[in-house]
Enzyme design. Structure first.
Site, PDB file in Angstrom:
ATOM      1  N   HIS A 330       0.810  -1.225   0.000  1.00 36.99           N
ATOM      2  CA  HIS A 330       0.000   0.000   0.000  1.00 36.99           C
ATOM      3  C   HIS A 330       0.846   1.279   0.000  1.00 36.99           C
ATOM      4  O   HIS A 330       0.383   2.319   0.466  1.00 36.99           O
ATOM      5  CB  HIS A 330      -0.973   0.004   1.186  1.00 36.99           C
ATOM      6  CG  HIS A 330      -1.819  -1.225   1.270  1.00 36.99           C
ATOM      7  ND1 HIS A 330      -2.668  -1.610   0.256  1.00 36.99           N
ATOM      8  CD2 HIS A 330      -1.943  -2.160   2.251  1.00 36.99           C
ATOM      9  CE1 HIS A 330      -3.286  -2.737   0.606  1.00 36.99           C
ATOM     10  NE2 HIS A 330      -2.861  -3.090   1.792  1.00 36.99           N
ATOM     11  N   HIS A 357      -4.574  -0.638   7.619  1.00 38.47           N
ATOM     12  CA  HIS A 357      -4.405  -0.995   6.207  1.00 38.47           C
ATOM     13  C   HIS A 357      -3.148  -1.813   5.941  1.00 38.47           C
ATOM     14  O   HIS A 357      -3.225  -2.884   5.325  1.00 38.47           O
ATOM     15  CB  HIS A 357      -4.430   0.274   5.354  1.00 38.47           C
ATOM     16  CG  HIS A 357      -4.719   0.045   3.909  1.00 38.47           C
ATOM     17  ND1 HIS A 357      -5.638  -0.888   3.457  1.00 38.47           N
ATOM     18  CD2 HIS A 357      -4.228   0.651   2.773  1.00 38.47           C
ATOM     19  CE1 HIS A 357      -5.707  -0.855   2.148  1.00 38.47           C
ATOM     20  NE2 HIS A 357      -4.852   0.074   1.707  1.00 38.47           N
TER      21      HIS A 357
END
Length: 482
Positions: A330, A357
């Site tokens: 990410h 995340h």
């Protein structure tokens, strides 16, 4: 009582002085990438017949019980649960004595379908007008199937009110998730700041999506029924699945997990704010429009003006995608939100920003990249004593496993990083200082691994050292200060 208060104050100052001393004698000039490699338990979901997903006994017994803050200032809760067999009552009986329920509140019942899955009957009840700093007992359901729980309201809003938050993200429902949850429950924290990605039900298909939402609700009930979890949504709550004709984002999440967004004049439950004890907490949605003139942008602009550091000194922001992240997983996904909001965070002296995340842990120094634009300025983050500390805690334990590939060399803005499962706590002591801890799940054991003393950006301006120095906490216990 004044003597006790003075003694507590002297003890706190002694502890703080010791921490600062340890920090001063253990300064280093570079960030740390931990070399720890855990013996990872299988990153697979726990089988549905495991006892952690057990159904409560009795016909139509309430299950998946969870509470969250119900208003802006903390003297209300929203109590939610599911009944599987029939609607039943949406009433909550509650009071300040066990098994003596003086009051009743009534809410609403909803349900939904997802593919061919039909949800249970989902109840949401607002219980308001509560006394601060009070233990309440509550009862839901009826007859032999009724269930009883309790919760503690926070102290009244005030600048020197101590309070302990837990921080968890990307939890899922694996054995690693269970280790995180059990360790958190031993921490003594009073409420969870959850930074998105709850059940990971979207890893399944068809009716199993709804079934895994149900199992997760029963899995976390051991904590969520007794203390508020402050929710934010992640990408695994989107559940955009056109092959099943399911194209409404966040459908399951929004039916199951309410937020008090109306109390802060938000137009969506996806972004909102609360005040709790001495903290003002802002929840942002990484997956809702946030650029200029959108509803979330307009709301945040006004909400930041409402922050009163004389009453709630600690300004905390939650989001799912980290703005600063040196993991290959990410990488740079938070850049668009950084470009929109980072300058606001600095101007309003946000103390700390928690994100998830990335399935690893990382803490930054106080840095910013607001001097850069597309035509000029410095092209990299620089030390900035007015900036927040950015912390990624997407390490709850889900079935996707750990994100073990950090970028090399470690960026100068990165203070400490490690690919392990765990949870964090933020212990607010007064208007000027808080203690932060990240606890690793070390082969099933809780191990304190990274800690620092957080100085309040608004109140500690003259107490902090003017020079921005880089510090870290090694596993041997040195304490950083910010």
């Amino acid at each position: 009582m004044p003597g006790v208060t003075n003694m507590q104050s002297l003890l706190f100052q002694l502890i703080l002085t010791s921490f600062v001393f340890l920090n001063s004698v253990n300064n280093v000039n570079a960030g740390i990438t931990s070399t720890f490699i855990r013996k990872e338990w299988p990153s697979v979901d726990i089988p549905l017949d495991n006892e952690v997903f057990a159904f409560p006994t009795g016909h139509n017994a309430p299950q998946q019980v969870h509470i969250t803050q119900g208003n802006y200032d903390g003297n209300a809760v929203i109590i939610s649960w599911v009944t599987a067999d029939e609607p039943g009552s949406s009433k909550v009986q509650y009071g300040t004595s066990e098994e003596k329920y003086e009051f009743t509140a009534e809410g609403k019942m909803i349900n939904y379908t997802f593919y061919k899955y039909n949800s249970g009957y989902i109840h949401h009840v607002l219980v308001d007008g509560l006394e601060y700093d009070t233990k309440y007992y509550y009862k839901i359901g009826s007859g032999d199937s009724a269930r009883e729980f309790w919760f503690q309201t926070p102290p009244m809003i005030g600048p020197d009110v101590p309070y302990n938050f837990g921080i968890i993200g990307d939890l899922g429902q694996t054995y690693n998730s269970l280790s995180t949850l059990e360790h958190y429950m031993q921490s003594g924290a009073q409420s969870v700041l959850f930074v998105g990605d709850l059940a990971y039900a979207d890893r399944y298909q068809y009716n199993d999506v709804g079934i895994r939402w149900d199992s997760w609700g029963r899995f976390v009930e051991r904590s969520t029924a007794y203390q508020p979890w402050i929710w934010s949504a992640g990408n695994h709550e989107i559940e955009y699945m056109p092959y099943m004709n399911e194209v409404i984002p966040f459908k399951s999440y929004l039916h199951r997990y309410p937020t008090p967004h109306l109390a802060c004049k938000s137009s969506s439950p996806m972004w909102y704010a609360i005040r709790r004890a001495s903290a003002h907490i802002i929840v942002l949605s990484s997956y809702s429009p946030f650029v200029k003139y959108t509803p979330q942008w307009e709301w945040l602009s006004e909400e930041l003006k409402r922050v009163d550091r004389e009453k709630t000194p600690w300004l905390i922001v939650l989001m799912h995608i980290p703005i600063y992240n040196s993991n290959e997983a990410h990488f740079m996904e938070g850049e668009s939100m950084r470009a929109v909001f980072e300058e606001w965070f600095i101007h309003h002296k946000v103390d700390v920003i928690f994100a998830g995340h990335v399935h690893a842990y990382e803490r930054s120094y106080r840095i910013s990249n607001v001097r850069y634009n597309v035509s000029s300025g410095e092209h990299y983050p620089v030390p900035d004593k007015s900036a927040p500390v950015y912390i990624t805690v997407g390490d709850g334990g889900n079935q996707e496993g750990l994100a073990g590939r950090f970028r090399d060399p470690q960026p100068e803005y990165s203070a400490f990083r490690e690919a392990s499962y765990g949870h964090s706590t933020l212990e607010i002591r007064n208007r000027t200082h808080a203690f932060y801890h990240w606890n690793r799940n070390d082969d099933g054991k809780k191990v304190a691994t990274d800690s620092f003393v957080l100085h309040n950006q608004y109140w500690s301006k003259n107490l902090r050292r003017r020079k921005l120095k880089k510090h870290h906490l090694s596993v041997f216990g040195q304490i950083a200060t910010y």
